[in-house]
Design an enzyme around this catalytic site. Structure first.
Site, PDB file in Angstrom:
ATOM      1  N   ARG A 104      29.185   6.643  58.936  1.00  0.00           N
ATOM      2  CA  ARG A 104      30.275   6.944  59.853  1.00  0.00           C
ATOM      3  C   ARG A 104      30.292   5.890  60.952  1.00  0.00           C
ATOM      4  O   ARG A 104      29.242   5.500  61.467  1.00  0.00           O
ATOM      5  CB  ARG A 104      30.098   8.335  60.482  1.00  0.00           C
ATOM      6  CG  ARG A 104      30.390   9.496  59.549  1.00  0.00           C
ATOM      7  CD  ARG A 104      31.896   9.635  59.290  1.00  0.00           C
ATOM      8  NE  ARG A 104      32.211  10.822  58.517  1.00  0.00           N
ATOM      9  CZ  ARG A 104      32.284  10.856  57.192  1.00  0.00           C
ATOM     10  NH1 ARG A 104      32.034   9.758  56.497  1.00  0.00           N
ATOM     11  NH2 ARG A 104      32.594  11.972  56.559  1.00  0.00           N
ATOM     12  N   GLU A 116      39.626   4.105  62.861  1.00  0.00           N
ATOM     13  CA  GLU A 116      40.137   3.628  61.577  1.00  0.00           C
ATOM     14  C   GLU A 116      41.622   3.959  61.433  1.00  0.00           C
ATOM     15  O   GLU A 116      42.038   5.063  61.774  1.00  0.00           O
ATOM     16  CB  GLU A 116      39.339   4.268  60.430  1.00  0.00           C
ATOM     17  CG  GLU A 116      37.865   3.843  60.424  1.00  0.00           C
ATOM     18  CD  GLU A 116      37.082   4.428  59.257  1.00  0.00           C
ATOM     19  OE1 GLU A 116      37.643   5.242  58.496  1.00  0.00           O
ATOM     20  OE2 GLU A 116      35.908   4.070  59.091  1.00  0.00           O
ATOM     21  N   HIS A 120      36.828   1.320  54.374  1.00  0.00           N
ATOM     22  CA  HIS A 120      36.324   2.674  54.096  1.00  0.00           C
ATOM     23  C   HIS A 120      36.577   3.046  52.628  1.00  0.00           C
ATOM     24  O   HIS A 120      37.268   4.019  52.312  1.00  0.00           O
ATOM     25  CB  HIS A 120      36.975   3.699  55.024  1.00  0.00           C
ATOM     26  CG  HIS A 120      36.162   4.960  55.149  1.00  0.00           C
ATOM     27  ND1 HIS A 120      36.180   5.749  56.279  1.00  0.00           N
ATOM     28  CD2 HIS A 120      35.309   5.575  54.286  1.00  0.00           C
ATOM     29  CE1 HIS A 120      35.379   6.797  56.104  1.00  0.00           C
ATOM     30  NE2 HIS A 120      34.842   6.702  54.901  1.00  0.00           N
TER      31      HIS A 120
END
Length: 327
Positions: free
Chosen positions: A239, A268, A287
């Site tokens: 994370r 993000e 990601h």
């Protein structure tokens, strides 16, 4: 009879949609590259019985309290720190997630990112495409060795264990830091439990795989990066909130550490003006830890199965908050 309304916050594989469709009227946010705006999600949730969500959506107390008919929130993810679990549980709303299915795929990506960062793969790719490759040179784009190096894994859960297995195949010396020692992994792979400070001081590669949440928020900061070797590489596929990105930038800029490979960020999508993106010794990905076709499809189907179970007043196959069934 009117079917219950389900909000699906992103386009998902057809197999998952077909599981939901017979049981519900679906509102689908169909813009592939844009997350559903929070105000749209709030409005559509008001008369929804279920929400099919993902890591990009914030299912907070405001959303939950605005949806009096809500029975189930199903996320197409293992992590669920974007969902207010306490608020959902207080309302008797079951929350589902997709554990286990992405372990090997995310471990593949983690090790791929480690290798790409160590051997400067992205830099080499850009170098060739920019027409800069004029001749072979002895020290051109030289990187760090992987075979026989020491890897330190922070968080030896399922994914951490799978990364350790890959590291063993490269003859790496495996250190790990975890809430609890894992003697079975130590016996199988020769891994060694150490405290975090020792791991940071000894590792050539520090791989962060700890879960998100209060206990790991900014786990890696200026002090931690300062303990690492100057030729060490930092990899994060956990994370973004687990890392103080300003401290990471400073460590990379001043040579306290050699390079970093990042699949996740605090915010993000990461803004283009983010300082980390300006550094040549940072390899970045959007990601995509679990982004293989097979795994993402399995995740989508699992999330749909959770959601349909909730619509049918059945126990979710993979429930985050089983306390809702105790009432």
């Amino acid at each position: 009879m009117n079917q219950p309304k389900v909000v699906v916050t992103r386009r998902i594989p057809l197999q998952a949609m077909e599981l939901i469709r017979p049981h519900a009227t679906i509102f689908l946010w169909d813009k592939e590259e844009e997350p559903i705006p929070q105000n749209v999600l709030l409005q559509e949730a008001r008369d929804a019985v279920a929400i099919y969500t993902n890591v990009a959506d914030k299912i907070d107390r405001e959303i939950i309290e605005a949806a009096p008919q809500l029975k189930v929130v199903s996320t197409m993810a293992v992590g669920y720190d974007n969902i207010d679990i306490a608020a959902a549980t207080a309302r008797g709303i079951a929350v589902g997630h997709t554990p286990g299915v992405l372990t090997e795929t995310t471990a593949d990506l983690t090790f791929a990112l480690l290798m790409a960062t160590a051997r400067r793969v992205a830099e080499g790719h850009d170098f060739v495409k920019a027409g800069k490759w004029a001749s072979w040179a002895p020290m051109l784009l030289t990187g760090q060795d992987i075979y026989g190096a020491t890897i330190g894994i922070i968080g030896l859960g399922r994914i951490g264990e799978a990364v350790a297995r890959r590291a063993a195949g490269f003859g790496m010396n495996i250190l790990y830091y975890n809430r609890n020692p894992r003697p079975e992994v130590e016996a199988e792979l020769g891994a060694r439990y150490v405290e975090l400070e020792a791991l940071l001081r000894q590792s050539d590669y520090v791989v962060l795989l700890a879960p998100g949440g209060g206990g790991t928020y900014r786990l890696m900061g200026a002090r931690e990066f300062g303990l690492m070797k100057p030729n060490a590489i930092f990899i994060n596929t956990s994370r973004g909130t687990n890392v103080d990105e300003t401290a990471l930038y400073d460590a990379l800029k001043n040579g306290s550490i050699w390079a970093a490979g990042l699949d996740v960020f605090d915010v993000e999508p990461v803004p283009l003006h983010h300082p980390l993106l300006s550094l040549p010794n940072v390899t970045v990905l959007p990601h995509i830890g679990s982004a293989s076709i097979a795994t993402r499809t399995r995740m989508a189907v699992m999330a749909a199965q959770n959601l349909v179970a909730g619509l049918m007043d059945e126990v979710l196959p993979h429930v985050v908050n089983p306390q809702v069934y105790e009432k």
